[in-house]
Design a protein around this motif. Structure first.
Motif, PDB file in Angstrom:
ATOM      1  N   CYS A  61       9.641  31.856  33.673  1.00 58.90           N
ATOM      2  CA  CYS A  61       8.960  32.112  34.428  1.00 58.90           C
ATOM      3  C   CYS A  61       8.458  33.796  34.615  1.00 58.90           C
ATOM      4  O   CYS A  61       8.952  34.175  34.036  1.00 58.90           O
ATOM      5  CB  CYS A  61       9.124  31.094  36.314  1.00 58.90           C
ATOM      6  N   ASP A  62       6.899  34.163  35.178  1.00 55.11           N
ATOM      7  CA  ASP A  62       6.548  35.251  35.012  1.00 55.11           C
ATOM      8  C   ASP A  62       6.957  35.494  36.699  1.00 55.11           C
ATOM      9  O   ASP A  62       7.978  34.901  37.581  1.00 55.11           O
ATOM     10  CB  ASP A  62       4.956  35.259  35.448  1.00 55.11           C
ATOM     11  N   GLU A  63       6.755  36.793  36.807  1.00 51.40           N
ATOM     12  CA  GLU A  63       7.053  37.683  38.271  1.00 51.40           C
ATOM     13  C   GLU A  63       6.628  37.412  39.500  1.00 51.40           C
ATOM     14  O   GLU A  63       8.281  36.658  40.408  1.00 51.40           O
ATOM     15  CB  GLU A  63       6.866  38.950  38.612  1.00 51.40           C
ATOM     16  N   GLU A  64       5.372  36.798  40.016  1.00 54.27           N
ATOM     17  CA  GLU A  64       4.846  35.465  40.648  1.00 54.27           C
ATOM     18  C   GLU A  64       5.710  34.930  40.685  1.00 54.27           C
ATOM     19  O   GLU A  64       6.300  34.286  42.239  1.00 54.27           O
ATOM     20  CB  GLU A  64       3.978  35.229  41.114  1.00 54.27           C
ATOM     21  N   THR A  65       6.443  34.077  40.225  1.00 57.97           N
ATOM     22  CA  THR A  65       7.077  32.588  40.205  1.00 57.97           C
ATOM     23  C   THR A  65       8.569  32.763  40.365  1.00 57.97           C
ATOM     24  O   THR A  65       9.262  32.557  41.707  1.00 57.97           O
ATOM     25  CB  THR A  65       7.074  31.722  39.492  1.00 57.97           C
ATOM     26  N   ALA A  66       8.819  34.031  40.436  1.00 63.05           N
ATOM     27  CA  ALA A  66      10.738  34.147  40.280  1.00 63.05           C
ATOM     28  C   ALA A  66      11.135  34.505  42.013  1.00 63.05           C
ATOM     29  O   ALA A  66      12.174  34.500  42.272  1.00 63.05           O
ATOM     30  CB  ALA A  66      10.663  35.595  39.407  1.00 63.05           C
ATOM     31  N   ALA A  67       9.704  34.897  42.105  1.00 65.15           N
ATOM     32  CA  ALA A  67       9.875  35.652  43.840  1.00 65.15           C
ATOM     33  C   ALA A  67       9.498  34.988  44.851  1.00 65.15           C
ATOM     34  O   ALA A  67      10.465  34.994  45.607  1.00 65.15           O
ATOM     35  CB  ALA A  67       8.467  36.931  44.342  1.00 65.15           C
ATOM     36  N   LEU A  68       9.771  33.601  44.072  1.00 65.76           N
ATOM     37  CA  LEU A  68       9.176  32.366  44.962  1.00 65.76           C
ATOM     38  C   LEU A  68      10.821  31.570  45.048  1.00 65.76           C
ATOM     39  O   LEU A  68      11.194  30.762  46.119  1.00 65.76           O
ATOM     40  CB  LEU A  68       8.908  31.051  44.302  1.00 65.76           C
ATOM     41  N   TRP A  69      11.613  32.587  44.700  1.00 70.54           N
ATOM     42  CA  TRP A  69      13.082  31.642  43.997  1.00 70.54           C
ATOM     43  C   TRP A  69      13.762  32.557  45.184  1.00 70.54           C
ATOM     44  O   TRP A  69      14.759  31.852  45.321  1.00 70.54           O
ATOM     45  CB  TRP A  69      13.819  31.475  42.814  1.00 70.54           C
ATOM     46  N   GLU A  70      13.521  33.535  45.744  1.00 70.05           N
ATOM     47  CA  GLU A  70      14.520  34.707  45.939  1.00 70.05           C
ATOM     48  C   GLU A  70      14.687  34.164  47.818  1.00 70.05           C
ATOM     49  O   GLU A  70      14.892  34.646  49.004  1.00 70.05           O
ATOM     50  CB  GLU A  70      13.458  35.599  46.595  1.00 70.05           C
ATOM     51  N   ASN A  71      13.938  33.305  48.387  1.00 73.98           N
ATOM     52  CA  ASN A  71      12.933  32.569  49.573  1.00 73.98           C
ATOM     53  C   ASN A  71      14.213  31.254  50.230  1.00 73.98           C
ATOM     54  O   ASN A  71      14.634  30.953  51.545  1.00 73.98           O
ATOM     55  CB  ASN A  71      11.613  32.019  49.848  1.00 73.98           C
ATOM     56  N   PHE A  72      15.633  31.422  48.811  1.00 72.71           N
ATOM     57  CA  PHE A  72      16.277  30.135  48.876  1.00 72.71           C
ATOM     58  C   PHE A  72      17.921  31.037  48.832  1.00 72.71           C
ATOM     59  O   PHE A  72      17.947  31.906  48.524  1.00 72.71           O
ATOM     60  CB  PHE A  72      15.911  29.071  47.870  1.00 72.71           C
ATOM     61  N   PRO A  73      18.829  30.084  49.444  1.00 73.02           N
ATOM     62  CA  PRO A  73      19.831  30.814  48.745  1.00 73.02           C
ATOM     63  C   PRO A  73      20.793  30.390  47.483  1.00 73.02           C
ATOM     64  O   PRO A  73      19.868  30.103  46.847  1.00 73.02           O
ATOM     65  CB  PRO A  73      20.964  29.608  49.976  1.00 73.02           C
ATOM     66  N   PRO A  74      21.913  31.750  47.132  1.00 70.48           N
ATOM     67  CA  PRO A  74      21.515  32.053  45.688  1.00 70.48           C
ATOM     68  C   PRO A  74      22.337  30.475  44.667  1.00 70.48           C
ATOM     69  O   PRO A  74      22.858  29.626  45.766  1.00 70.48           O
ATOM     70  CB  PRO A  74      22.635  32.472  45.995  1.00 70.48           C
ATOM     71  N   ILE A  75      21.875  30.242  43.692  1.00 71.35           N
ATOM     72  CA  ILE A  75      21.594  28.941  42.729  1.00 71.35           C
ATOM     73  C   ILE A  75      22.702  29.693  41.648  1.00 71.35           C
ATOM     74  O   ILE A  75      22.281  30.494  41.550  1.00 71.35           O
ATOM     75  CB  ILE A  75      21.100  28.396  43.034  1.00 71.35           C
ATOM     76  N   PRO A  76      24.043  29.627  42.204  1.00 75.94           N
ATOM     77  CA  PRO A  76      25.181  30.014  41.228  1.00 75.94           C
ATOM     78  C   PRO A  76      24.923  29.760  39.956  1.00 75.94           C
ATOM     79  O   PRO A  76      25.031  30.983  39.145  1.00 75.94           O
ATOM     80  CB  PRO A  76      26.617  29.300  41.675  1.00 75.94           C
TER      81      PRO A  76
END
Length: 807
Positions: A771-786
């Motif tokens: 993905c790009d940086e904008e979409t990558a930031a959306l994953w920061e709202n979730f707990p770490p996924i190993p």
């Protein structure tokens, strides 16, 4: 407990609390300045973005870039509005929100780089729109077609990327000087085949001084052996971004071209006519239009003395020849045998093509291979034709996957001169002819090897997937004319009745001498026809043919009647090289072919479907599909129940997937790309229980995906890159337990992810999100996924919205 409350302990605790309080207060003091900075940034950008949107709509542009920018601004506005309402009693939360404000502000500035980027882009859009409207009025008034849905700004129209040009400094300098002179209207660059004429012509188009003079008005078009004037003019008009009209005659075409060239700009004009053959002298005259500062550069194996003194491209001298040979023969790691190269270089007689091909065949090879090449060259007469010298490089090609690479090279002669050969076509052919793997891995290994040996060039028009995905729809092969002649020559060495490949060129009513010989033994039949062909077929009997290649230029075309009798046919490839889609008739003849596994159609109107029970792969590129998918009486699931792969690219009339498609349960790969009217997927898509790859990239009208996607239990790759209208992912996408790759690049309206993505943490295998940086930031709202890996894809911010494919 008493010790815990002793003075020392309490003092230490209070000291830490005091430090924390002071830090909180200091951060809180920064809250309001940060808030004001965000407000200032957003207020200054808002009117600019609105203007950008307005011009974007006028120009009918894809909205990906502005969508991403607008999404960031909208998120920032929501946060600012929320923070603006905070009262003093919320002071303890100021540090937290101050951090969020700063993060949003930095992300926005990083996206823009600088605010001037947005202003410049807005201004350039306004210029494009204004110029377009002026030209539209002028050109339509003079009879030139109107503009399509998009307009592409290009500084160089038609030439490939800048080539390497070693050992040609002197002729390059002379050619530059001639082009910059006043007065001469036609210049001829001449030399033997393989001497580097086209390379030099492409190089001069990228020369800084030449570009300074001619600006954006540099046109490059390949003429070839059997030129069609109207086709060349259509190409030039297309380069200018205009709709290609129907010409009444060659004279009509030239008249309209003259009108257009007088309107394209105030700069001088350079037209490069590449690869002009001896019989085409009159064609050059046609393009001599009376326009100030208009020059024509012709490359040809003949000098055409009537146009003045030509620029003669001689063979490379020995020193330059050695330098060129060493450049391609010596790998960077120094692992190749390095013998005395003088004999081999002399054997190539200063031909850049022969030097490159010979060097490529020897690069990295052991002593024995070099020695064998030297002996071959020594045994040839000094004046042996260049094709004979190139032949030596073919004879040492290796065997791969139980097939000689020389055989695969010979297959490249089946396609028209100077045309790009889709790698996907080669995969289809070689899979059926030589039992290579269906994914194309083996075929690409052969392609890469031929590229390394400088026998072919590979062009990747646009990379949309990782190499490991083995997606090759945007890969094309280009073949030098001499090497194509060599491939055809090799195919004709056997007696007619024993040839593996039969190459037929039909122009108008001209027919080959053997036309009445009914029985044909070839495994591959390639038939090329021009726009004057009347579909007058003989009653041929190609009983052994397994691959049929039809290359056409006409608006209407009938499949040969003998197609119905080709009982061994496994692959059918129909390609229209004209500008307008061709209507295909007699498609129903294919219904009796039980061995037909693969069909590829390009730039045709797909006729009504017929029963093809054993078809495994259907590929459609730049096709009209409505008649087959919406108007036909047969559903695709009834006509083609055993399809394993469907690929549709640039099918601009595709609004929905064909009825019954979800009932084709053997389907493993579904690729729908650059279909800009496709707005939705069928709700019952989960019925495709064996689907492993779903690729929907650049479907700009796709608004949402059905939640039933989570039922695709075998899906390993989901690609929705550049689906700029997609606002959300399926709610249960985290239930895709086999998913390994998820492409989200360019999904500018995707502002949040469903919480279900946390279920990817239960996967036992790794999952990669591209993905790009904008979409990558959306994953920061979730707990770490190993097992989750985020791969940032670089996005170019430029004005090259169009893919270069016109329909």
């Amino acid at each position: 407990m008493a010790d815990l409350f002793s003075g020392g302990a309490v003092g230490a605790v209070m000291g830490e609390l005091l430090k924390g309080a002071i830090a909180t207060i200091n951060k809180g003091r920064e809250f309001h300045p940060t808030l004001e900075s965000n407000i200032e940034t957003l207020n200054s950008l808002a009117p600019l973005v609105e203007e950008m949107k307005r011009y974007n709509e006028m120009l009918d542009r894809p909205i990906a870039e502005i969508g991403r920018l607008e999404s960031r601004i909208r998120d920032g506005q929501q946060l600012v509005n929320k923070c603006s309402k905070f009262s003093l009693w919320r002071a303890l939360s100021f540090p937290y929100y101050q951090g969020k404000l700063r993060s949003k502000d930095e992300a926005l500035k990083r996206h823009l780089s600088i605010q001037a980027t947005a202003e410049n882009k807005r201004d350039l859009m306004e210029v494009v729109f204004s110029v377009r409207k002026i030209l539209e009025i002028l050109l339509n008034k003079e009879g030139i077609g109107d503009y399509p849905g998009g307009y592409e700004l290009r500084g160089l129209r038609g030439a490939p990327e800048e080539p390497e040009c070693m050992g040609m400094d002197e002729p390059l300098s002379k050619l530059r000087s001639d082009l910059l002179k006043d007065g001469v209207s036609v210049m001829v660059l001449t030399g033997l085949g393989g001497s580097g004429k086209s390379t030099l012509a492409k190089k001069i188009c990228w020369d800084a001084q030449v570009r300074d003079k001619f600006g954006g008005n540099i046109f490059f078009v390949t003429v070839s052996r059997t030129p069609n004037l109207k086709t060349i003019v259509e190409t030039l008009i297309e380069y200018c971004g205009c709709r290609v009209p129907d010409f009444q005659s060659d004279e009509d075409a030239i008249n309209r071209l003259g009108i257009l060239l007088r309107r394209v700009g105030k700069n001088p004009i350079l037209l490069v006519l590449d690869d002009v053959w001896p019989s085409s002298e009159a064609l050059i005259e046609k393009f001599k239009i009376q326009i100030p500062d208009y020059k024509i550069l012709v490359t040809s194996r003949v000098a055409f003395p009537r146009f003045g003194t030509p620029c003669q491209l001689d063979r490379l001298d020995h020193d330059h020849a050695v330098a060129l040979f060493c450049h391609f023969a010596q790998p960077n790691d120094g692992g190749s045998y390095k013998p005395d190269q003088n004999l081999i270089v002399r054997g190539c007689r200063g031909s850049p093509l022969a030097l490159k091909v010979t060097a490529g065949s020897l690069c990295g090879q052991p002593f024995e291979v070099w020695q064998n090449m030297k002996e071959r060259l020594q045994s040839q007469p000094i004046l042996a034709p260049l094709l004979c010298r190139l032949q030596q490089s073919l004879d040492i090609l290796e065997k791969k996957f139980s097939i000689e690479e020389k055989v695969c090279f010979m297959d490249l002669g089946l396609f028209p001169e100077d045309q790009r050969i889709p790698v996907a076509v080669l995969i289809d052919m070689w899979t059926e002819l030589y039992n290579l793997d269906e994914d194309g891995k083996n075929a690409m290994t052969i392609v890469h090897d031929l590229t390394t040996r400088n026998l072919i060039n590979v062009i990747v028009r646009r990379k949309v997937a990782n190499d490991a995905d083995m997606y090759y729809n945007n890969h094309f092969v280009m073949l030098h004319d001499l090497l194509r002649e060599l491939a055809i020559h090799q195919s004709k060495e056997e007696p007619f009745e024993q040839r593996e490949r039969l190459i037929i060129d039909l122009n108008g009513d001209n027919r080959p001498e053997w036309w009445k010989q009914l029985r044909v033994a070839a495994r591959i039949l390639s038939i090329s026809t021009d726009e004057t062909f009347t579909s007058d077929w003989c009653d041929m009997q190609p009983d052994e043919a397994e691959v049929l290649i039809l290359n056409l230029h006409s608006n209407r075309y009938s499949l040969p009647d003998f197609t119905e009798k080709m009982s061994k046919l496994k692959a059918l490839i129909v390609t229209n090289y004209g500008f307008h889609r061709s209507e295909i008739n007699k498609f129903e003849l294919l219904g009796s072919l039980s061995n037909l596994k693969r069909i590829r159609l390009e730039k045709v109107s797909v006729p009504s479907l017929c029963m093809l029970k054993n078809l495994r792969k259907l590929s459609l590129r730049m096709c009209n599909t409505r008649q087959a998918f919406e108007s036909g009486s047969i559903q695709i699931s009834d006509a083609m129940p055993n399809l394993v792969e469907i690929s549709m690219d640039y099918c601009n009339d595709l609004v929905k997937l064909p009825d019954g498609l979800c009932s084709i349960t053997p389907l493993k790969k579904l690729s729908i790309t650059n279909c800009h009217k496709l707005s939705a997927l069928p709700q019952d898509i989960a019925k495709l229980e064996n689907l492993e790859v779903l690729r929907l990239c650049s479907c700009s009208a796709l608004i949402e995906m059905p939640d039933s996607v989570e039922g695709l239990n075998k899906l390993s790759c989901l690609d929705i890159s550049d689906c700029v209208s997609l606002t959300k992912l399926p709610a249960d996408i985290g239930e895709l337990t086999k998913l390994e790759k998820l492409y989200l690049k360019g999904c500018s309206k995707l502002n949040e992810l469903p919480y279900c993505v946390v279920n990817f943490g239960n996967l036992k295998h790794s999952i990669c999100v591209i993905c790009d940086e904008e979409t990558a930031a959306l994953w920061e709202n979730f707990p770490p996924i190993p097992k989750l890996k985020i791969e940032i894809s670089q996005v170019e911010i430029n004005l090259n919205w169009l893919s270069g494919v016109h329909s």
